[in-house]
Design a protein around this motif. Structure first.
Motif, PDB file in Angstrom:
ATOM      1  N   ARG A 242    -130.726  27.608  23.862  1.00 28.27           N
ATOM      2  CA  ARG A 242    -131.426  26.457  24.438  1.00 28.27           C
ATOM      3  C   ARG A 242    -132.867  26.793  24.777  1.00 28.27           C
ATOM      4  O   ARG A 242    -133.751  25.943  24.671  1.00 28.27           O
TER       5      ARG A 242
ATOM      6  N   ASP B  95    -121.807  26.393  31.253  1.00 31.87           N
ATOM      7  CA  ASP B  95    -121.612  27.322  30.127  1.00 31.87           C
ATOM      8  C   ASP B  95    -120.382  28.185  30.337  1.00 31.87           C
ATOM      9  O   ASP B  95    -119.667  28.502  29.379  1.00 31.87           O
TER      10      ASP B  95
ATOM     11  N   GLY C 123    -134.087  22.321  34.333  1.00 28.81           N
ATOM     12  CA  GLY C 123    -133.960  21.346  33.252  1.00 28.81           C
ATOM     13  C   GLY C 123    -135.039  20.279  33.315  1.00 28.81           C
ATOM     14  O   GLY C 123    -135.646  19.915  32.298  1.00 28.81           O
TER      15      GLY C 123
ATOM     16  N   THR D 172    -130.458  25.034  37.843  1.00 29.83           N
ATOM     17  CA  THR D 172    -129.896  24.098  36.864  1.00 29.83           C
ATOM     18  C   THR D 172    -130.764  22.863  36.717  1.00 29.83           C
ATOM     19  O   THR D 172    -131.541  22.740  35.764  1.00 29.83           O
TER      20      THR D 172
ATOM     21  N   GLU E 220    -124.470  19.823  33.655  1.00 27.94           N
ATOM     22  CA  GLU E 220    -124.556  20.749  34.786  1.00 27.94           C
ATOM     23  C   GLU E 220    -124.386  20.007  36.105  1.00 27.94           C
ATOM     24  O   GLU E 220    -123.714  20.482  37.021  1.00 27.94           O
TER      25      GLU E 220
ATOM     26  N   GLU F 294    -129.277  16.017  28.465  1.00 30.75           N
ATOM     27  CA  GLU F 294    -127.817  15.938  28.337  1.00 30.75           C
ATOM     28  C   GLU F 294    -127.150  17.156  28.969  1.00 30.75           C
ATOM     29  O   GLU F 294    -126.131  17.045  29.659  1.00 30.75           O
ATOM     30  N   ARG F 295    -127.767  18.331  28.721  1.00 31.18           N
ATOM     31  CA  ARG F 295    -127.210  19.543  29.296  1.00 31.18           C
ATOM     32  C   ARG F 295    -127.323  19.517  30.824  1.00 31.18           C
ATOM     33  O   ARG F 295    -126.407  19.925  31.554  1.00 31.18           O
ATOM     34  N   SER F 296    -128.449  19.043  31.337  1.00 30.49           N
ATOM     35  CA  SER F 296    -128.631  18.955  32.792  1.00 30.49           C
ATOM     36  C   SER F 296    -127.626  17.995  33.405  1.00 30.49           C
ATOM     37  O   SER F 296    -127.130  18.223  34.516  1.00 30.49           O
TER      38      SER F 296
END
Length: 397
Positions: free
Chosen positions: A273, A256, A205, A201, A244, A239-241
């Motif tokens: 992504r 997810d 990232g 993760t 996570e 932002e996704r990291s």
């Protein structure tokens, strides 16, 4: 251990009560017999006084414990001396020696208790012979035989109890060591799992962000529009990291999957992504996954997809990659293929990883599959791309 010690304490307490009761019964019977036959004798006051003294000493004995402390040894010496004087004055008190055997054996170690028992037995035999008036073989031999049997039984029981206590202590120590070993193994396994989670993760990232920002820096003057696109993509990955990381701290569930929609939706989100202007990632399915799919299996397959695509992005130089999820009755298979430069899986790699495994991606994938009883197959050759197949067994539907 407490469950074993409690019955042992109860047995010891019962035996002690029986011996104390027997002592006072024998002492009372001896006093009554003496008074019935020698009430007006010259030794009567001394016999009564010594009987009272012996009774008082015997009552005080339990308060001193059973360990051979100086006070306990002094008490035992006084009790034996009072009894010996009574036997000299009134031989009928010889039978009170039996409870004194038990007291001496409980207080002293065998090498000291056995001589004491022999002395008490000799005094008892002498007293009984004086009462009999002749060398009665029964009186001469029976008390030593009884004392020998009682002493042997008591010493053997004590040694057996000591061995049992040692075995119980060893068992308790072994159980504690086993529990400590299991805790250490659990800690190491948890650390390994957390390392894989972080690699799949946050580390991936950060690696993607670094590559995008480096590309943006190179293109900032010549192609500012493309550079800004790279920066925006890096911001989206950041932002996704962050999501996570928050989910990782909360319950280690992949973000997810936590959003709902199951494994297929999560794979599509990962593919979207990872898709960039230079790499296209598609998702294919064959069959429908069980509903619900076990959470550990879903999490493992998603992490495997993330790890495999990270390897594709960082090492393969591919332009296209595909995630194919095949659902069978007894297993579920995730294939990750790319058209990159490939490698020789049989070439020894540096470090402890198996052949062809660079970095932490493939070892982490193997570890995840090993935990679930799955298998990993890698097909690749230089210049011919790579195909990775991860299979996890399921209960037949």
């Amino acid at each position: 251990m407490s469950g074993v010690a409690a019955p042992e304490r109860d047995d010891t307490r019962a035996l002690t009560v029986v011996m104390h009761t027997a002592f006072f019964v024998l002492l009372s019977a001896s006093v009554v017999r003496y008074l019935a036959r020698h009430a007006g004798g010259p030794h009567t006051p001394w016999v009564i006084a010594l009987s009272v003294l012996l009774a008082v000493l015997y009552v005080l004995g339990p308060a001193l414990g059973t360990r051979p402390t100086p006070r306990r040894l002094a008490w035992l010496g006084l009790a034996v001396a009072a009894w010996a004087l009574l036997v000299v004055l009134a031989p009928s008190f010889a039978w009170c020696a039996v409870p004194l055997f038990y007291t001496g054996l409980r207080t002293l170690p065998p090498r000291a208790a056995i001589p004491l028992v022999a002395l008490l037995t000799a005094l008892a035999v002498a007293a009984q012979l004086s009462l009999a008036g002749w060398a009665d073989p029964n009186v001469l031999l029976a008390p030593p035989a009884v004392a020998a049997v009682a002493t042997t039984v008591f010493v053997v029981m004590q040694r057996q109890a000591a061995r049992r206590d040692a075995l119980i202590a060893d068992l308790v120590r072994t159980r504690r060591e086993l529990a400590a070993t299991e805790r250490r193994e659990g800690t190491l396994a948890e650390r390994e799992r957390l390392a894989r989670e972080i690699h799949d993760t946050l580390a991936q990232g950060l690696s993607s962000q670094r590559m995008l920002l480096q590309a943006a820096d190179r293109l900032w003057d010549s192609a500012p529009g493309t550079a800004r696109d790279h920066v925006r993509t890096a911001a989206a990955i950041a932002e996704r990291s962050l999501a996570e990381a928050r989910r990782f701290v909360h319950d280690l569930t992949p973000a997810d999957l936590a959003e709902g929609g199951g494994l297929l939706r999560a794979l599509h989100a990962v593919a979207e992504r990872e898709t960039t202007p230079g790499l296209t990632v598609r998702v294919h399915t064959e069959g429908s996954p069980p509903d619900p799919l076990p959470a550990p299996v879903e999490s493992a397959l998603l992490r495997i997809a993330q790890g495999a695509l990270a390897n594709v992005r960082e090492h393969a130089g591919a332009t296209a990659a595909a995630l194919t999820l095949t659902c069978l009755d007894d297993q579920i298979v995730l294939d990750v293929t790319d058209d990159g430069r490939g490698f020789d899986p049989h070439t020894p790699a540096a470090g402890p990883a198996p052949a062809g495994e660079r970095g932490h991606g493939l070892p982490a994938i193997r570890a995840r599959l090993r935990q679930l009883g799955g298998t990993l197959t890698i097909e690749s050759a230089p210049g011919e791309g790579t195909a990775l197949s991860a299979a996890i067994p399921l209960e037949p539907r």
